[in-house]
Design a protein around this motif. Structure first.
Motif, PDB file in Angstrom:
ATOM      1  N   ALA A 395      -6.121  -9.207  -6.545  1.00  0.00           N
ATOM      2  CA  ALA A 395      -5.036  -9.002  -5.588  1.00  0.00           C
ATOM      3  C   ALA A 395      -5.521  -8.239  -4.362  1.00  0.00           C
ATOM      4  CB  ALA A 395      -3.883  -8.248  -6.262  1.00  0.00           C
ATOM      5  N   ASN A 398      -7.739 -10.527  -2.171  1.00  0.00           N
ATOM      6  CA  ASN A 398      -6.942 -11.546  -1.491  1.00  0.00           C
ATOM      7  C   ASN A 398      -5.898 -10.957  -0.547  1.00  0.00           C
ATOM      8  OD1 ASN A 398      -8.302 -13.618  -2.800  1.00  0.00           O
ATOM      9  ND2 ASN A 398      -6.870 -13.650  -4.521  1.00  0.00           N
ATOM     10  N   HIS A 400      -3.118  -9.316  -1.469  1.00  0.00           N
ATOM     11  CA  HIS A 400      -1.761  -9.421  -2.013  1.00  0.00           C
ATOM     12  C   HIS A 400      -1.362  -8.052  -2.575  1.00  0.00           C
ATOM     13  CE1 HIS A 400      -2.698 -13.959  -2.755  1.00  0.00           C
ATOM     14  NE2 HIS A 400      -2.447 -13.695  -1.487  1.00  0.00           N
ATOM     15  N   TYR A 401      -0.547  -7.343  -1.824  1.00  0.00           N
ATOM     16  CA  TYR A 401      -0.245  -5.950  -2.162  1.00  0.00           C
ATOM     17  C   TYR A 401       1.178  -5.774  -2.695  1.00  0.00           C
ATOM     18  CZ  TYR A 401      -4.167  -5.560   1.119  1.00  0.00           C
ATOM     19  OH  TYR A 401      -5.364  -5.717   1.765  1.00  0.00           O
ATOM     20  N   GLU A 402       1.671  -6.746  -3.448  1.00  0.00           N
ATOM     21  CA  GLU A 402       3.059  -6.663  -3.897  1.00  0.00           C
ATOM     22  C   GLU A 402       3.271  -5.652  -5.031  1.00  0.00           C
ATOM     23  OE1 GLU A 402       1.340  -9.413  -3.668  1.00  0.00           O
ATOM     24  OE2 GLU A 402       2.302 -10.672  -2.153  1.00  0.00           O
ATOM     25  N   ARG A 423      -5.916  -0.636  -0.422  1.00  0.00           N
ATOM     26  CA  ARG A 423      -5.764  -1.927   0.244  1.00  0.00           C
ATOM     27  C   ARG A 423      -7.130  -2.382   0.757  1.00  0.00           C
ATOM     28  NH1 ARG A 423       0.277  -2.598   2.445  1.00  0.00           N
ATOM     29  NH2 ARG A 423       1.281  -1.496   0.738  1.00  0.00           N
ATOM     30  N   ARG A 425      -8.720  -5.397   1.140  1.00  0.00           N
ATOM     31  CA  ARG A 425      -8.874  -6.449   2.144  1.00  0.00           C
ATOM     32  C   ARG A 425      -8.565  -5.919   3.543  1.00  0.00           C
ATOM     33  NH1 ARG A 425     -11.634 -10.682   3.402  1.00  0.00           N
ATOM     34  NH2 ARG A 425     -11.401 -11.425   1.260  1.00  0.00           N
TER      35      ARG A 425
END
Length: 755
Positions: A395, A398, A400-402, A423, A425
């Motif tokens: 995640a 990519n 995707h920090y949900e 985070r 990315r």
């Protein structure tokens, strides 16, 4: 011997003759028997019964004071339980009196071992349990409990006492249950001993202080600070102790005992009267006066004791105090209301603390994980850990920090903020941007004034000052890497000389005015020589970012012992990926420094634009020189018109043609160098970010530790990586026990709240 609820006939008649009752319910506690009081205090009793007091601070009443201050007499008057006493012997251990309601009558006595006891001692002490049917058996049972604790109650026969202890941190728990029992827990603490004697060591003196402090320091403890009127209260340490842990006196009630020992009208009596009026040492809960039974009155009944106390206050100056401050009757009523209010205020916060403790312990257990003893258990644990690790890493790579794991808590968007919030990315993207900007702004060795980015308005004095600036090769750069230095500014004339020197030394069989194509490659290599420094630094930054991220993820998910074993393996993979990235960069740099190859039309477009801009600038200069502004004939104003001398303009423009063929070829080389540098700069930035950072640093980062990795390791490696030490097993058992108590406590509070 009589039963708990009914004494034998002889004892019953004797008790009636003295005005006693035939059951254990003390009259002094009758005020605790309202429905609301019983309901609230029953919650605390249930919480204590499930062992929650070992996890959270529960509301309780503690009787504390100095040695022989009369604490046990206060406890006896309050509970009406005839504890065995000796005039020269104080309480040697905490005594917890638990009164609670139950369907049947019972009296249980047990000893709760102190935390310093060994496992063997704890087992032996926990095995001690006694049930009695009459209070007459209490002295014998307490003597047995004292023996179990290892206390030489009679102080021996004068022999070696080095291994004897006068006090213990074990707790004697007396639990009385019955259908009509009040809900109350009272703890009598050993008195604080002032100094060591032949029967009391310094360790014993220190222990009395530690025991007292361990109880009164708990924020939900109501302290009944007992002081004796036979001793100046300024010399009784308990007052300083309670004020240290309860500076505002919000949960301390001062109790003055033995007021009958004071001489009427004396200064000492006046001093204690002022103290009782809260005029000296202030407690928010105030003070109370009680007259204890003396040693000579030890055999009198509770009713006779109460009558004697009432008679004393009718005749004493202490009787002038408000009725609610004197005597056992008003004391119990006061204590009842105080305890009820205290518990009511404590329960909401207790509920919150319980939920917080549940969450914390659940997280600790989640980190420890399931039991890890056999190879199968170790592999299951590693597989679950690897799956979580893989999903988080994928995640992050990519972007995707949900999930909650990536919840942003910073205020900005700096690299530090992004790193703190995991985070990855976003952090790599920011590093890529910084790298690209560094290459654009500082990647070239020479910054040539007037080549592509300097207007013809550049002041002549600025150009002349630049012309005097030495080349970088002439600077002192021994202790400063080239990447740190800003590009050296170079005036156009010096740039022409630099290029011409290279053209001359690379000349082959080409005609004068032309140049060897290899000269472009040589100049380009020198102009782009700083790229590798910025690229290597970028690799280090990106690799460090990924290392910090992986280290934090593993630290957050794995127990400490697993982290210490697993992290070196992951670090090896990170180091290997960095080396692969460095090797890939070496290939890219080698390619960029070989023969210059280009198929991008941007190269020719840039050359044409450079030539056009140069001709345009020269034309504008010639046009300005060939233009005369003349006054309009016949005009009465100062208006003029531009008169352009075309022959003069063409003459000026043709003068620009330089017959020096070396200058012509150098000008052409500069244009080509500028164009190819701009093209290859974009290519290099793209190659580093994609082929180096993306391919070797980020791609496959989640595969460093994934379920597939776990599936390929041997049983021996799995055990070596994941088997838990004995301390972890002990910690899990400890946390599991606490969790069970907290869950049971939560259900009790939830049931109480719902009703």
């Amino acid at each position: 011997m009589g039963s708990i609820n009914n004494l034998d006939n002889e004892a019953f008649q004797d008790e009636r003759a003295r005005g006693g009752t035939h059951h254990f319910i003390p009259e002094a506690l009758s005020s605790l028997e309202t429905f609301d009081h019983r309901r609230v205090l029953d919650i605390v009793s249930q919480l204590r019964k499930c062992g929650l007091n070992s996890v959270l601070s529960l509301p309780q009443i503690v009787v504390c004071g100095d040695q022989s201050a009369g604490k046990s007499s206060v406890l006896e008057a309050l509970t009406e339980i005839p504890f065995p006493r000796k005039d020269n012997l104080c309480t040697r251990y905490p005594t917890e009196i638990i009164l609670r309601q139950a369907k049947s009558d019972s009296l249980q006595i047990r000893v709760i071992p102190g935390p310093e006891r060994s496992a063997e001692e704890q087992k032996s002490i926990k095995d001690f349990r006694e049930s009695i049917t009459s209070f007459e058996e209490l002295p014998q049972v307490m003597a047995k409990a004292t023996e179990v604790m290892g206390i030489d109650k009679e102080n021996g026969d004068g022999g070696d006492t080095n291994h004897r202890h006068a006090f213990a941190r074990d707790v004697l728990s007396v639990e009385i249950e019955g259908p009509n029992r009040p809900q109350l827990t009272v703890v009598d603490l050993p008195g604080i001993v002032q100094s060591q004697t032949k029967d009391t060591s310094q360790a014993d003196v220190d222990m009395t202080i530690k025991i007292t402090e361990s109880y009164i320091s708990q924020p939900r403890t109501i302290c009944l600070a007992v002081i004796s009127a036979t001793n100046d209260y300024a010399n009784q340490p308990i007052l300083n102790k309670v004020r240290h842990f309860d500076p505002k006196g919000e949960r301390t009630l001062g109790i003055i005992t033995k007021p009958d020992r004071l001489h009427p009208g004396s200064e000492t009596e006046d001093a204690f009267l002022r103290l009782a009026k809260n005029e000296d040492i202030y407690f928010t809960l105030g003070w109370h006066i009680l007259k204890n039974r003396s040693y000579e009155d030890a055999e009198v009944s509770i009713q006779e004791r109460n009558a004697s106390e009432s008679n004393f206050f009718r005749q004493s100056r202490f009787g002038t105090l408000p009725p609610e401050q004197i005597g056992i009757g008003s004391f119990t009523d006061r204590l009842s209301k105080m305890l009820f209010s205290h518990v009511q205020q404590a329960l909401p916060r207790l509920h919150q603390e319980l939920d917080e403790a549940l969450e914390d312990i659940s997280k600790e257990l989640a980190v420890i994980g399931e039991s890890r003893a056999s190879p199968e258990e170790c592999k299951i644990f590693l597989a679950q850990l690897a799956l979580s690790f893989y999903e988080i890493c994928k995640a992050a790579v990519n972007g995707h920090y949900e999930g909650d794991y990536f919840r942003y808590t910073g205020k900005g968007s700096s690299i530090q903020d992004l790193a703190v919030n995991r985070r990855l990315r976003a952090e790599i993207q920011l590093l890529n941007q910084e790298f690209a900007e560094d290459i654009r702004q500082k990647g070239h060795k020479y910054h040539i004034i007037g080549l592509g980015d300097v207007s013809p308005d550049t002041k002549q004095e600025d150009l002349e000052s630049l012309d005097e600036e030495p080349l970088e090769s002439e600077r002192e750069t021994k202790n400063k890497p080239p990447a740190i230095l800003d590009p050296q500014k170079m005036q156009h004339r010096k740039a022409m000389k630099w290029v011409n020197d290279v053209v001359v030394r690379t000349r082959g069989r080409e005609l004068l005015g032309n140049f060897n194509p290899l000269v472009i490659a040589e100049l380009f290599r020198e102009q782009s020589s700083r790229w590798s420094f910025f690229a290597k630094e970028h690799i280090n930054k990106a690799s460090d970012a990924s290392r910090r991220f992986l280290e934090r993820v593993l630290h957050d998910m794995a127990p400490r012992d697993i982290f210490n074993r697993l992290w070196p393996r992951i670090l090896e993979d990170i180091t290997r990926k960095r080396q692969h990235a460095t090797d890939e960069l070496g290939k890219i740099v080698k390619d960029s420094r070989s023969y210059v190859i280009n198929y991008n039309h941007y190269y020719t477009d840039t050359i044409k634009k450079s030539r056009y801009e140069r001709r345009k600038t020269h034309m504008e200069q010639c046009l300005a020189k060939a233009t005369r502004h003349r006054k309009i004939p016949g005009s009465k104003t100062d208006q003029t018109y531009a008169d352009i001398d075309l022959n003069h303009l063409l003459g000026l423009f043709s003068e620009r043609i330089d017959p020096n063929m070396d200058d012509h070829s150098s000008e052409e080389v500069l244009d080509c160098l500028f164009a190819i540098y701009k093209v290859n700069q974009k290519v290099f930035i793209a190659n580093v970010t994609i082929q180096v950072i993306e391919r070797h640093i980020l791609q496959g980062l989640e595969d460093i530790f994934c379920p597939l990795t776990v599936a390929t390791i041997s049983d021996a490696d799995a055990v070596a990586l994941a088997s838990e030490p004995a301390a972890t097993t002990k910690q899990r058992d400890f946390l599991t026990g606490r969790l069970a108590k907290l869950k049971q406590g939560r259900e009790i509070l939830r049931e109480f709240t719902s009703t």
